[in-house]
Design an enzyme around this catalytic site. Structure first.
Site, PDB file in Angstrom:
ATOM      1  N   LEU A   1       0.775  -1.182   0.053  1.00  0.00           N
ATOM      2  CA  LEU A   1       0.163   0.096   0.024  1.00  0.00           C
ATOM      3  C   LEU A   1       0.874   1.327  -0.246  1.00  0.00           C
ATOM      4  CD1 LEU A   1      -2.717   1.204   0.012  1.00  0.00           C
ATOM      5  CD2 LEU A   1      -2.666   1.076   2.653  1.00  0.00           C
ATOM      6  N   ASP A   2       0.673   2.214  -0.977  1.00  0.00           N
ATOM      7  CA  ASP A   2       1.294   3.405  -1.129  1.00  0.00           C
ATOM      8  C   ASP A   2       2.796   3.348  -1.297  1.00  0.00           C
ATOM      9  OD1 ASP A   2      -1.226   4.976  -1.166  1.00  0.00           O
ATOM     10  OD2 ASP A   2      -1.363   5.115   0.946  1.00  0.00           O
ATOM     11  N   ALA A   3       3.330   2.245  -1.620  1.00  0.00           N
ATOM     12  CA  ALA A   3       4.827   1.961  -1.553  1.00  0.00           C
ATOM     13  C   ALA A   3       5.193   1.650  -3.197  1.00  0.00           C
ATOM     14  CB  ALA A   3       4.974   0.845  -0.560  1.00  0.00           C
TER      15      ALA A   3
END
EC number: 3.5.1.10
Length: 287
Positions: free
Chosen positions: A231-233
């Site tokens: 997530l969001d990486a």
């Protein structure tokens, strides 16, 4: 607005070695290719070589499929670990946008497309709320409402069906407040693009701007990145910031945050559609 000349864009990566530039340049010269833009980079940490070459399409005596077939031989001659593609700017880039309730990014993208500033064919907007249906349809673009009523798997299956009908070059999560399941992250790898504020991971959860205000932050920013199961990486395409100070209220910070999100997403999407972003591992080279 001036019409851009049609180009064939070659993006290429492989382990660095002598003779790569010479081999590609010689190939293009042999077929009469007129290079109008060329960029190169070698990553010293991974030893990986990257290049982007734009060639006038009218200088090549055959179509893009034949160019791909011939360039395949060039790529093979440079090793077995090559990563390459050839894109034709004469094919308009298809885009599907996913949204929830916040409309600032959608409004901005639709405005840029309508004005000709962003050359993209927005095939559909899909929302898990109906909030942004009217503005979408006002631009002559189909809007599909896919509610999440507890059965997330069914909702994502419907979204996947709607998206894949268009085989888009980009799936834009324009403040879409749902986490893509791993199977869609994989299916849309290198095409799904997200935007989020810069407060992650410092201010997680609800009311991040209120948390940042209480902490006295001096910068508000945004990150545009490819979507992965982490997530969001995912690999970062673009980031930007704007200053805030003690005079700014929470509402001021939210407004500035939205402004920077719009600009950052538009830049990242443009670079992706122009084949300027090369991904290697969890990093990008943006030419």
């Amino acid at each position: 607005m001036a019409v851009q000349e049609r180009q064939y864009v070659i993006t290429f990566g492989c382990p660095d070695r002598r003779g790569i530039v010479s081999r590609i340049s010689s190939f293009l010269a042999e077929i009469g290719g007129w290079i109008v833009e060329a960029a190169y980079h070698t990553d010293p940490d991974t030893g990986w070589f990257f290049t982007r070459q734009a060639v006038r399409a009218d200088s090549v005596p055959f179509d893009v499929d034949e160019l791909r077939a011939r360039f395949d031989g060039v790529a093979r001659s440079l090793g077995s670990e090559t990563d390459w593609r050839v894109d034709d700017t004469g094919e308009r880039r298809r885009v599907v946008i996913l949204v929830s309730k916040d409309g600032h990014c959608l409004y901005d993208l639709l405005g840029r497309v309508a004005s000709g500033e962003l050359d993209a064919d927005v095939r559909a907007v899909i929302g898990n709320h109906e909030t942004l249906a009217d503005i979408t349809r006002a631009h002559g673009i189909p809007f599909h409402h896919v509610p999440f009523d507890g059965d997330n798997a069914a909702a994502f299956a419907e979204i996947a069906k709607l998206v894949d009908e268009h085989d888009p070059h980009a799936v834009v999560l324009a403040r879409f407040m749902r986490i893509l399941p791993p199977e869609l992250c994989e299916a849309w790898s290198g095409r799904a693009i997200n935007i989020h504020h810069s407060f992650l991971p410092s201010f997680i959860g609800a009311r991040p701007y209120h948390q940042a205000y209480a902490r006295g932050v001096k910068l508000v920013g945004a990150t545009c990145h490819y979507v992965t199961a982490d997530l969001d990486a995912g690999p970062i395409i673009e980031q930007d910031v704007i200053r805030v100070d003690h005079r700014d209220t929470v509402a001021d910070m939210v407004r500035k945050g939205r402004d920077i999100e719009k600009v950052t997403l538009a830049r990242g999407l443009r670079w992706h559609l122009e084949s300027r972003v090369l991904v290697h591992g969890n990093r990008t080279v943006v030419f």
